[in-house]
Design a protein around this motif. Structure first.
Motif, PDB file in Angstrom:
ATOM      1  N   GLN A 172       0.807  -1.189  -0.013  1.00  0.00           N
ATOM      2  CA  GLN A 172      -0.075   0.121  -0.052  1.00  0.00           C
ATOM      3  C   GLN A 172       0.856   1.263  -0.124  1.00  0.00           C
ATOM      4  O   GLN A 172       0.641   2.186   0.926  1.00  0.00           O
ATOM      5  N   LYS A 173       1.998   1.147  -0.793  1.00  0.00           N
ATOM      6  CA  LYS A 173       2.835   2.569  -1.208  1.00  0.00           C
ATOM      7  C   LYS A 173       2.551   3.144  -2.320  1.00  0.00           C
ATOM      8  O   LYS A 173       2.198   2.590  -3.399  1.00  0.00           O
ATOM      9  N   TYR A 192       4.833   7.218   0.060  1.00  0.00           N
ATOM     10  CA  TYR A 192       3.878   7.267   1.078  1.00  0.00           C
ATOM     11  C   TYR A 192       3.142   5.972   1.217  1.00  0.00           C
ATOM     12  O   TYR A 192       2.837   5.271   0.313  1.00  0.00           O
ATOM     13  N   GLU A 193       2.733   5.523   2.495  1.00  0.00           N
ATOM     14  CA  GLU A 193       1.769   4.547   2.677  1.00  0.00           C
ATOM     15  C   GLU A 193       0.404   4.839   3.017  1.00  0.00           C
ATOM     16  O   GLU A 193       0.059   5.934   3.413  1.00  0.00           O
TER      17      GLU A 193
END
Length: 194
Positions: A172-173, A192-193
């Protein structure tokens, strides 16, 4: 012909959250995922001195001129159809983005990525009169025809998201290009995650 009615309550709700109650929805994306067709509309508006935007009025370049104006991209409507083009559901993404006409759409709008049978929406938002200071992710699960809750990603202070430059990595990046300040020349790539 297959169609989805824009009911009065939807239009009223969206117009209340967008500058001037403008309903200029324009086709932004068409995506096919899991035998479903997703049609995405987005509100567009240009506002300023001697500037009036009517997307269906004319395309004549003689009407174009340099002027001080603000570009807005507003709410999105996501319509999901099955493979027979029967409507399944409608989703609303509430946002209001603004930027200088000189910057165009570089820091406005959204990007959509297909991932594991889902559509991942990335978009910025303007809060407290600050231009596009917040970044959000929403995921539409096309199998369940369900949109998850919006997730906010914290950006570095004074950074604004440059939406056309996004990429989804494993897990989930996401990679997002940001710029320091509204007119800054320094650009950054951040992971960002969500």
């Amino acid at each position: 012909n297959h169609y989805f009615n824009l009911d009065a309550s939807t239009l009223e709700r969206l117009s209340n959250s967008f500058n001037n109650g403008n309903h200029y929805f324009e086709l932004a994306e068409i995506e096919e995922v899991n035998d479903k067709l997703c049609v995405i509309l987005e509100q567009h508006l240009i506002e300023g001195t001697d500037v009036h935007y009517e997307p269906v009025a004319h395309e004549d370049l003689t009407h174009w001129h340099q002027a001080s104006a603000t570009v807005y991209t507003g709410n999105m409507l996501v319509f999901v159809y099955d493979k027979m083009l029967e409507p399944l559901n409608k989703f609303e993404i509430i946002k209001c983005q603004k930027g200088s006409v000189f910057d165009g759409l570089n820091t406005l709008g959204h990007s959509v990525h297909k991932r594991n049978g889902k559509l991942v929406f990335l978009y910025s938002n303007s809060t407290k009169e600050v231009v596009n200071d917040a970044l959000f992710v929403q995921v539409l699960d096309t199998e369940k025809v369900k949109m998850n809750q919006v997730k906010k990603i914290d950006l570095s202070r004074s950074h604004i998201a440059v939406i056309p430059s996004t990429l989804i990595l494993s897990g989930q990046k996401i990679v997002v290009q940001t710029r320091k300040g509204i007119l800054g020349k320094n650009n950054y790539l951040g992971v960002y995650e969500y």
